[in-house]
Design a protein around this motif. Structure first.
Motif, PDB file in Angstrom:
ATOM      1  N   CYS A 125       0.797  -1.233   0.000  1.00 48.82           N
ATOM      2  CA  CYS A 125       0.000   0.000   0.000  1.00 48.82           C
ATOM      3  C   CYS A 125       0.820   1.269   0.000  1.00 48.82           C
ATOM      4  CB  CYS A 125      -0.962   0.006   1.182  1.00 48.82           C
ATOM      5  SG  CYS A 125      -0.134   0.154   2.797  1.00 48.82           S
ATOM      6  N   GLY A 142      -0.401   4.435   1.724  1.00 51.49           N
ATOM      7  CA  GLY A 142      -1.852   4.310   1.875  1.00 51.49           C
ATOM      8  C   GLY A 142      -2.665   5.314   1.084  1.00 51.49           C
ATOM      9  N   GLY A 146      -4.580  -1.772   4.507  1.00 54.68           N
ATOM     10  CA  GLY A 146      -3.396  -1.702   3.667  1.00 54.68           C
ATOM     11  C   GLY A 146      -2.190  -2.251   4.394  1.00 54.68           C
ATOM     12  N   ALA A 164       2.123   6.112   6.203  1.00 50.95           N
ATOM     13  CA  ALA A 164       0.671   5.899   6.221  1.00 50.95           C
ATOM     14  C   ALA A 164       0.079   6.278   7.574  1.00 50.95           C
ATOM     15  CB  ALA A 164       0.359   4.439   5.895  1.00 50.95           C
ATOM     16  N   LYS A 196      -2.693   9.151   8.487  1.00 48.04           N
ATOM     17  CA  LYS A 196      -3.937   8.831   9.194  1.00 48.04           C
ATOM     18  C   LYS A 196      -4.185   9.809  10.341  1.00 48.04           C
ATOM     19  CE  LYS A 196      -6.542   5.080  11.307  1.00 48.04           C
ATOM     20  NZ  LYS A 196      -6.607   3.640  11.633  1.00 48.04           N
ATOM     21  N   ILE A 248      -9.648   2.999   8.103  1.00 44.46           N
ATOM     22  CA  ILE A 248      -8.456   2.417   7.484  1.00 44.46           C
ATOM     23  C   ILE A 248      -7.508   1.883   8.551  1.00 44.46           C
ATOM     24  CG2 ILE A 248      -6.553   2.793   5.884  1.00 44.46           C
ATOM     25  CD1 ILE A 248      -7.996   5.291   4.871  1.00 44.46           C
ATOM     26  N   PHE A 302      -3.562  -0.083   8.953  1.00 45.25           N
ATOM     27  CA  PHE A 302      -2.306  -0.358   8.260  1.00 45.25           C
ATOM     28  C   PHE A 302      -1.463  -1.336   9.070  1.00 45.25           C
ATOM     29  CE2 PHE A 302      -3.348   3.982   6.756  1.00 45.25           C
ATOM     30  CZ  PHE A 302      -3.394   3.724   5.386  1.00 45.25           C
TER      31      PHE A 302
END
Length: 275
Positions: free
Chosen positions: A79, A82, A98, A109, A113, A121, A123
């Motif tokens: 990812c 992301g 991801g 990522a 976030k 989402i 990760f």
């Protein structure tokens, strides 16, 4: 409006986490893709191509789903930071997950976030060959973008992605155009952040190879979104394919996007990026 002190702190954190592949606005006037002075990062990390990942998710949502993912869940293999998942969230995606084998990208990522809408989402740092151990459910859509040609066993990798996918599989890979149908040896650096971590990797030679593998994975209905037979990427080509279990998934696409539009052919490198 972001005050000067906060903007400076954000830029410092962005630079510390670099180099970046995605150009994303994290606050007014502050982007991850802002140019940095030469020599900012060690040469062995490489120099990633920078682009806006939201353009790909916008294009996918428009072409297949009429502009909105409608709560569909999305899984992103390799990812990076992301970016595709943050873009998909803005287009109505449901739960997203991801993962990437490199801490470098997952650290980015997680930074994003903290500054972008992304409560849906998650990760994780993970090698795709261990994904089955994670016990994830199937997702409606899986992104297999820029990873096929970094793998020592790309057929197994794509099969793992397919087994985790309910509806649509998005495949983007470099190709080594040849008349024969084959996978061509693609040994690569393991230090550059845009490369794989196994050194041994393989390039497909054409669309037929990928269609055959996708069909073997249970996705017999494939559409070529765009295909550069020769690109600026080391003289190799690049292909972007959509594959579905059920032909009905492409009803809207076939009605309105059956032939790649000139915009996508001309701007594919800028829009979708090479990772």
């Amino acid at each position: 409006m972001t005050d000067t002190t906060n903007a400076a702190a954000l830029r410092d954190e962005i630079r510390r986490l670099g180099p970046w592949h995605y150009d994303i606005q994290v606050a007014p006037g502050v982007r991850t893709g802002e140019p940095v002075p030469p020599g900012t990062y060690p040469a062995e990390l490489g120099t990633p191509r920078v682009f806006n990942p939201f353009l790909m998710t916008d294009g996918l949502a428009n072409a297949v789903y009429g502009g909105d993912f409608g709560g569909r869940t999305i899984l992103d293999f390799a990812c990076n930071a992301g970016g595709y998942l943050f873009g998909a969230t803005q287009r109505g995606a449901g739960r997203c997950f991801g993962f990437d084998v490199r801490d470098h990208w997952i650290n980015q990522a997680r930074f994003l976030k903290r500054h972008l809408p992304g409560d849906n989402i998650d990760f994780e740092v993970r090698d795709l060959m261990t994904l089955r151990e994670r016990g994830l459910p199937q997702f409606d859509i899986t992104l297999f973008m820029g990873i096929f040609y970094h793998l020592p066993d790309p057929m197994t990798g794509l099969r793992i992605a397919a087994d985790h996918t309910r509806e649509l599989l998005v495949l983007n890979t470099a190709v080594d155009p040849q008349k024969t149908d084959a996978l061509i040896l693609n040994e690569e650096s393991v230090s550059q952040v845009m490369s794989g971590v196994h050194r041994l990797a393989w390039l497909p030679t054409n669309e037929r190879v990928l269609r055959a593998i996708l069909a073997w994975c249970g996705f017999p209905h494939a559409r070529v979104f765009w295909y550069h037979r020769r690109s600026q990427w080391k003289g190799k080509g690049r292909i972007h394919m959509l594959a579905a279990r059920d032909k009905a998934t492409f009803a809207r696409y076939d009605a309105g996007f059956g032939k790649p539009r000139p915009l996508w052919r001309r701007a594919a490198q800028r829009v979708l990026g090479y990772r």
